[in-house]
Design a protein around this motif. Structure first.
Motif, short mmCIF file in Angstrom:
data_model
loop_
_atom_site.label_atom_id
_atom_site.label_comp_id
_atom_site.label_asym_id
_atom_site.label_seq_id
_atom_site.Cartn_x
_atom_site.Cartn_y
_atom_site.Cartn_z
N VAL A 40 -0.06 -9.32 1.46
CA VAL A 40 0.69 -8.87 0.47
C VAL A 40 -0.25 -7.39 0.32
O VAL A 40 -1.49 -7.30 0.44
CB VAL A 40 0.51 -9.65 -0.91
CG1 VAL A 40 -1.07 -10.11 -1.08
CG2 VAL A 40 1.13 -9.11 -2.06
N THR A 41 0.59 -6.33 -0.31
CA THR A 41 0.13 -5.04 -0.86
C THR A 41 -0.02 -4.92 -2.22
O THR A 41 1.37 -5.19 -2.66
CB THR A 41 0.47 -3.94 -0.22
OG1 THR A 41 0.20 -4.06 1.35
CG2 THR A 41 -0.35 -2.56 -0.60
N LEU A 77 3.95 -6.00 -2.98
CA LEU A 77 4.86 -5.81 -1.75
C LEU A 77 4.70 -6.62 -0.82
O LEU A 77 3.45 -6.93 -0.29
CB LEU A 77 4.52 -4.18 -1.33
CG LEU A 77 4.45 -3.21 -2.30
CD1 LEU A 77 3.87 -1.84 -1.67
CD2 LEU A 77 5.64 -3.02 -3.00
N LEU A 78 5.73 -7.17 -0.24
CA LEU A 78 5.71 -8.20 0.73
C LEU A 78 6.80 -7.75 1.71
O LEU A 78 7.97 -7.31 1.35
CB LEU A 78 6.01 -9.71 0.19
CG LEU A 78 5.48 -10.02 -1.27
CD1 LEU A 78 6.11 -11.13 -1.66
CD2 LEU A 78 3.82 -10.54 -0.41
N GLY A 79 6.66 -8.31 3.12
CA GLY A 79 7.92 -8.46 4.09
C GLY A 79 7.99 -7.10 4.31
O GLY A 79 7.52 -6.32 4.63
N LYS A 80 9.46 -6.78 4.40
CA LYS A 80 10.04 -5.64 5.16
C LYS A 80 9.76 -4.52 3.94
O LYS A 80 9.60 -3.41 4.55
CB LYS A 80 11.39 -5.92 5.34
CG LYS A 80 11.79 -6.63 6.41
CD LYS A 80 13.46 -6.89 6.69
CE LYS A 80 13.72 -7.94 8.02
NZ LYS A 80 15.02 -8.10 7.87
N ILE A 83 6.32 -3.20 4.58
CA ILE A 83 6.07 -2.27 5.79
C ILE A 83 6.71 -1.03 5.72
O ILE A 83 6.13 0.04 5.86
CB ILE A 83 6.69 -3.15 6.87
CG1 ILE A 83 6.04 -4.43 7.18
CG2 ILE A 83 6.56 -2.14 8.06
CD1 ILE A 83 4.44 -4.39 7.27
N GLU A 84 7.93 -0.83 5.15
CA GLU A 84 8.61 0.18 4.70
C GLU A 84 7.87 1.26 3.84
O GLU A 84 7.87 2.59 4.27
CB GLU A 84 10.00 -0.03 4.28
CG GLU A 84 10.82 1.12 3.75
CD GLU A 84 12.07 0.78 2.64
OE1 GLU A 84 12.18 1.37 1.77
OE2 GLU A 84 12.55 -0.32 3.20
N ILE A 85 7.35 0.63 2.84
CA ILE A 85 6.62 1.53 1.89
C ILE A 85 5.33 2.18 2.39
O ILE A 85 4.98 3.16 2.23
CB ILE A 85 6.42 0.99 0.48
CG1 ILE A 85 7.97 0.63 -0.23
CG2 ILE A 85 5.46 1.43 -0.28
CD1 ILE A 85 7.65 -0.18 -1.52
N LEU A 86 4.57 1.05 3.01
CA LEU A 86 3.32 1.64 4.00
C LEU A 86 3.50 2.77 4.67
O LEU A 86 2.75 3.53 4.70
CB LEU A 86 2.70 0.35 4.08
CG LEU A 86 2.04 -0.56 3.29
CD1 LEU A 86 1.61 -1.86 3.99
CD2 LEU A 86 1.01 0.18 2.40
N LYS A 87 4.55 2.54 5.52
CA LYS A 87 4.90 3.59 6.44
C LYS A 87 5.17 4.99 5.89
O LYS A 87 4.68 6.03 6.19
CB LYS A 87 6.13 3.10 7.54
CG LYS A 87 5.57 2.15 8.52
CD LYS A 87 7.05 1.75 9.29
CE LYS A 87 6.40 0.79 10.32
NZ LYS A 87 7.69 0.35 11.42
N GLU A 88 6.13 4.85 4.80
CA GLU A 88 6.43 5.81 3.90
C GLU A 88 5.29 6.82 3.46
O GLU A 88 5.08 8.10 3.54
CB GLU A 88 7.27 5.63 3.05
CG GLU A 88 8.07 6.85 2.25
CD GLU A 88 8.85 7.78 3.05
OE1 GLU A 88 8.96 9.00 2.86
OE2 GLU A 88 9.49 7.32 3.96
N ILE A 95 -1.06 -2.04 7.59
CA ILE A 95 -0.08 -3.01 8.08
C ILE A 95 -0.63 -3.74 9.32
O ILE A 95 -1.51 -3.29 10.21
CB ILE A 95 1.13 -1.89 8.90
CG1 ILE A 95 1.74 -1.36 7.97
CG2 ILE A 95 2.05 -3.00 9.42
CD1 ILE A 95 2.82 -0.05 8.39
N TRP A 96 -0.65 -5.06 9.01
CA TRP A 96 -1.16 -5.80 10.07
C TRP A 96 -0.21 -6.68 10.90
O TRP A 96 0.76 -7.45 10.36
CB TRP A 96 -2.19 -7.07 9.34
CG TRP A 96 -3.14 -6.35 8.57
CD1 TRP A 96 -3.60 -4.92 8.76
CD2 TRP A 96 -3.88 -6.67 7.31
NE1 TRP A 96 -4.74 -4.65 7.68
CE2 TRP A 96 -4.69 -5.79 6.75
CE3 TRP A 96 -3.91 -8.00 6.66
CZ2 TRP A 96 -5.60 -5.83 6.04
CZ3 TRP A 96 -4.61 -8.17 5.54
CH2 TRP A 96 -5.77 -6.97 4.93
#
Length: 96
Positions: A40-41, A77-80, A83-88, A95-96
């Protein structure tokens, strides 16, 4: 259940929140309600209007902010979406 978090990471996250910054903290997390998620983030900020505006640009509703009496309110933040937000945000090391 949360685990795999270093005390220094938690201290730094809280300090950023206290300064009114948007702060990110990712840790391992297991919950039977979300079996596909292993982390979780938490995205926090002491300025709730700023946090809500940040979340809005990613389609997060202000009602989803976890309001905490200790001042460390945050989005989870969870799941897809996580990942989407962390990349952005350019936070690939979260991301692990």
């Amino acid at each position: 259940m949360a685990f795999g978090i270093r005390k220094q990471d938690l201290v730094e996250w809280k300090m950023k929140i206290d300064r009114g910054e948007i702060a990110f903290l990712t840790h391992y997390w297991l919950d039977d309600r979300f079996p596909e998620s292993k982390s979780v983030t938490k995205v926090g900020c002491s300025n709730l209007e700023k946090l809500a505006a940040w979340g809005q640009k990613y389609g997060l509703r202000k009602e989803w902010i976890h309001h905490r009496a200790d001042g460390y309110s945050h989005f989870d933040l969870l799941g897809k979406k996580q990942i989407e937000i962390l990349k952005e945000e350019g936070l690939l090391h979260h991301i692990w």
